[in-house]
Design an enzyme around this catalytic site. Structure first.
Site, PDB file in Angstrom:
ATOM      1  N   GLY A 106       7.450  13.824   3.952  1.00  0.00           N
ATOM      2  CA  GLY A 106       6.732  12.624   3.515  1.00  0.00           C
ATOM      3  C   GLY A 106       5.539  12.933   2.645  1.00  0.00           C
ATOM      4  O   GLY A 106       4.437  13.126   3.137  1.00  0.00           O
ATOM      5  N   GLY A 165       7.068  10.168  -1.766  1.00  0.00           N
ATOM      6  CA  GLY A 165       5.961  10.699  -2.572  1.00  0.00           C
ATOM      7  C   GLY A 165       4.612  10.528  -1.896  1.00  0.00           C
ATOM      8  O   GLY A 165       4.526  10.089  -0.736  1.00  0.00           O
ATOM      9  N   CYS A 189      19.358   6.613   5.971  1.00  0.00           N
ATOM     10  CA  CYS A 189      19.343   6.204   4.562  1.00  0.00           C
ATOM     11  C   CYS A 189      19.193   4.686   4.465  1.00  0.00           C
ATOM     12  O   CYS A 189      20.007   3.945   5.027  1.00  0.00           O
ATOM     13  CB  CYS A 189      20.628   6.636   3.864  1.00  0.00           C
ATOM     14  SG  CYS A 189      20.704   6.023   2.172  1.00  0.00           S
ATOM     15  N   SER A 201      16.682  17.068   1.657  1.00  0.00           N
ATOM     16  CA  SER A 201      17.966  16.559   1.164  1.00  0.00           C
ATOM     17  C   SER A 201      17.770  15.521   0.060  1.00  0.00           C
ATOM     18  O   SER A 201      16.873  14.674   0.135  1.00  0.00           O
ATOM     19  CB  SER A 201      18.721  15.912   2.330  1.00  0.00           C
ATOM     20  OG  SER A 201      19.932  15.360   1.874  1.00  0.00           O
TER      21      SER A 201
END
Ligand code: SIN
Length: 304
Positions: free
Chosen positions: A243, A217, A130, A21
Site C-alpha cells: 500500500g 499508490g 480484486c 502482483s
C-alpha cells in the site's frame, strides 16, 4: 550474517522486499532493469484457470497521489503460464510466489492442484480481493466464512505456503484475516486497492470503463498502515504489507507496525528498480543501526 532474512511457512526468503502482483508482469518484462537476486520474491500477475482478456479500456487513470486501475485480471491462463512463463521464472535467483484467482472457490483448488505439479514455485498468494471483476474477486474476502472455507479447501491441496491477499473494502479486515488464519493460511497480504472513482466533468463520463476501480499508490499508505497494524495485533501469522510503499522510509514504517515483509507495487511503474533499491537500503539501515530486522518488526512504541 543475513540480518534481514524472513520465513513464511517453511520457506526462507533472503530479504522481506517483494514486488506486488500486477505491477511486475511475469518478471521477463523487467529483465535488464534490475538484479532480480536482490529482491526477496516476485509475486506474479494473477493466474486464472482459463485465459482472460480483462476489462475494456480505459482501465488506468492517474490521480493526484496514486493510480486508479480496472484491469480485470487479464492473463494467459494456468496452462500457458506453466508452459511459457515458468521457464523464465524458475531460473531466477529469488523466490517465486504465484498469485492465483478464481471465479469460484473450486477454481482456486483446481489451479493450485495443477501448480503443485510444477517446479520452481515457492508459495501461492490467493487473490481474494480484486475489486474489478464481476464474478469472484473481492467477494472472497468480504465474507469471513467463505474466506475461511476456500482457504481450508486450498490448504488441503497445497504443500507450499499460502498467503491470502485481503481487501480493505470491508468493515473489519482483521475478522477476515482471523478467518483465513483459521483456514490454514501461512500469511496474509494487505491491502489490495481501495475502491475509487474519477470523473471527466467535460464529457460527464467516468474515467474508467467500469466506472469504479482500485486506488493504489502514496494516497493509500496511511490507510494501509492502519489496516496492517490492525491485522498484526489480531493475527499470529505473518502480515505482508502492501500500500503506497515508494521508498525505504515507507517500508520501515510498515515493519515498525508489525509487518514481516512488504510488497512494492505502484512504485514499480515509476522506477522499475525500486524494490531492489529498497532491499539494498534495508541491508544498509540494519547494518548502520546494528539491528536485525526481527528487532524492528512490531517495535512501535505506544503510550499505555
Ligand atoms: C486487476 O487486474 O483488475 C487488478 C488486480 C487486483 O486488484 O487484484
Amino acid at each position: 550474517m543475513n540480518k534481514v532474512a524472513i520465513r513464511i511457512g517453511d520457506v526462507a526468503f533472503a530479504n522481506p522486499i517483494m514486488v506486488a502482483s500486477g505491477t511486475f508482469g511475469y518478471a521477463q518484462e523487467f529483465d535488464g532493469l534490475l538484479d532480480f537476486s536482490q529482491i526477496g520474491a516476485i509475486v506474479t500477475k494473477t493466474v486464472t484457470l482459463e485465459p482472460r482478456t480483462g476489462n475494456p479500456p480505459p482501465r488506468i487513470w492517474e490521480t493526484a497521489a496514486g493510480m486508479l486501475n480496472s484491469i480485470g485480471l487479464p492473463n494467459v491462463g494456468v496452462e500457458e503460464f506453466i508452459a511459457k512463463k515458468m521457464p523464465f521464472l524458475r531460473n531466477l535467483a529469488t523466490r517465486i510466489v504465484v498469485n492465483v484467482a478464481g471465479k469460484t472457490g473450486d477454481d482456486y483448488v483446481r489451479i493450485v492442484e495443477r501448480l503443485q505439479q510444477v517446479d520452481g514455485i515457492d508459495a501461492y498468494e490467493l487473490n481474494f480481493s480484486c475489486p474489478n471483476v464481476k464474478q469472484g474477486g473481492m467477494s472472497f474476502s468480504a465474507d469471513a466464512q467463505i474466506a475461511e472455507r476456500v482457504t481450508a479447501d486450498v490448504r488441503k491441496k497445497s504443500q507450499r505456503p499460502l498467503i491470502v491477499k485481503l481487501t480493505p473494502n470491508v468493515t473489519s479486515i482483521a475478522d477476515i484475516g482471523k478467518a483465513v488464519e483459521q483456514g490454514g493460511a501461512d500469511a496474509v497480504s494487505a491491502i489490495n486497492t481501495l475502491v475509487g472513482m474519477a470523473v471527466d466533468v467535460k464529457s460527464r463520463r467516468p474515467r474508467l470503463s467500469t466506472i469504479t476501480g482500485g486506488l493504489s499508490g502514496p494516497a493509500i499508505k496511511p490507510i494501509a498502515l492502519a489496516k496492517v497494524y490492525e491485522l498484526c495485533r489480531k493475527l499470529t501469522i505473518p502480515v505482508v504489507a502492501i500500500g503506497g510503499i515508494m521508498n525505504l522510509q515507507d517500508a520501515l514504517e510498515f515493519f515498525v507496525v508489525g509487518a514481516t515483509a512488504v510488497q512494492i507495487g505502484t512504485a514499480n511503474f515509476i522506477n522499475p528498480a525500486c524494490a531492489a533499491e529498497i532491499a539494498q537500503g534495508l541491508h544498509g539501515y540494519c547494518r548502520a543501526q546494528n539491528l536485525n530486522l526481527q528487532e524492528l518488526i512490531g517495535s512501535l512504541r505506544v503510550e499505555k
